[in-house]
Design an enzyme around this catalytic site. Structure first.
Site, PDB file in Angstrom:
ATOM      1  CE  LYS A  69       3.475   4.709   1.749  1.00 59.38           C
ATOM      2  NZ  LYS A  69       2.131   4.850   1.178  1.00 59.38           N
TER       3      LYS A  69
HETATM    4  C1  E4P Z   1      -0.197   2.600   2.365  1.00 61.94           C
HETATM    5  O1  E4P Z   1       0.550   3.482   2.687  1.00 61.94           O
HETATM    6  C2  E4P Z   1      -0.727   2.399   1.011  1.00 61.94           C
HETATM    7  O2  E4P Z   1      -0.863   3.667   0.404  1.00 61.94           O
HETATM    8  C3  E4P Z   1      -2.089   1.765   0.971  1.00 61.94           C
HETATM    9  O3  E4P Z   1      -2.601   1.536   2.267  1.00 61.94           O
HETATM   10  C4  E4P Z   1      -2.190   0.619   0.044  1.00 61.94           C
HETATM   11  O4  E4P Z   1      -3.508   0.142   0.065  1.00 61.94           O
HETATM   12  P1  E4P Z   1      -4.117  -0.795  -1.076  1.00 61.94           P
HETATM   13  O5  E4P Z   1      -3.597  -2.175  -0.868  1.00 61.94           O
HETATM   14  O6  E4P Z   1      -5.602  -0.734  -0.872  1.00 61.94           O
HETATM   15  O7  E4P Z   1      -3.679  -0.204  -2.393  1.00 61.94           O
END
Ligand code: E4P
Length: 217
Positions: free
Chosen positions: A83
């Site tokens: 990622k």
């Molecule tokens: C995506 O890969 C992120 O880990 C996640 O969806 C972020 O979500 P949040 O805005 O609730 O922290």
């Protein structure tokens, strides 16, 4: 549409994976921090719970650092997706990993222009953050629709992974907007099955059934 869990809580992933409906997992540095555990150990355990992709995020912000960290993370298990943040160095890293046959998830996407760049860089997944856009006064689900159209019109194969989802309506909205996958916090995943009329209907059926005195077996 694939459903991923957005958590680094291995016990919860193990429990929910038993439904057979969990297609993968996403993590981020905040979720790893919340687990209080070592990233390599957590990612290895998560990868053993699910067959599908498990996103593990780099924390370096320079290209070479991202490449080194990404290779290390990808070496943990065959289903790790590296990622990467949506920055120029993140995009360059995505391109390098794509050339090396390593899957990537480009994260922190808030515009169709950013999604276009990620697709051109060869990202396996793009993660538009629906909830954070809503928090910002924009319409997160419209971005999913826009990216879907853009990718379809130009034949990009990058998969749209709706992220930062806060409600069941976000999940179905992302599905209707054409997302290939959605990543859900465990509480939202659990809530998808619930409807008060289902509970009420089942109570009624069982009560009527008991009154017959019958058994099926
Ligand atoms: C995506 O890969 C992120 O880990 C996640 O969806 C972020 O979500 P949040 O805005 O609730 O922290």
């Amino acid at each position: 549409m694939k459903l991923f869990l957005d958590t680094a809580d291995v016990a919860v992933i193990r429990e929910l994976a038993e439904t057979g409906l969990v297609d993968g997992v996403t993590t981020n540095p905040s979720l790893i921090a919340k687990s209080g555990r070592n990233i390599a150990e957590v990612i290895a355990e998560i990868c053993a719970c699910v067959e599908g992709p498990v996103s593990a995020e780099v924390t370096a912000t320079d290209l070479e650092g991202m490449i080194s960290e990404g290779r290390h993370l990808a070496g943990i298990a065959g289903n790790v997706l590296v990622k990467l943040p949506l920055t120029w160095d993140g995009l360059k890293a995505a391109r390098r990993f794509s050339q090396d046959g390593i899957g990537t998830n480009v994260t922190l996407c808030f515009s169709a222009a950013q999604a276009l760049l990620a697709a051109k860089a060869g990202a396996s997944f793009i993660s538009p953050f629906v909830g954070r856009l809503d928090d910002h006064g924009a319409d997160g689900l419209s971005l999913i629709e826009e990216i879907r159209d853009l990718y379809d019109q130009h034949g990009f194969e990058t998969e749209v992974l709706a992220a930062s989802l806060r409600t069941p309506a976000h999940v179905t909205g992302a599905a209707l907007a054409g997302a290939d996958a959605a990543t859900l916090p465990p509480d939202i995943f659990r809530s998808l099955v619930k409807h008060p009329l289902t509970d009420r209907g089942l109570d009624q059926f069982l009560s009527d059934w008991r009154a017959t005195g019958q058994t099926i077996l």
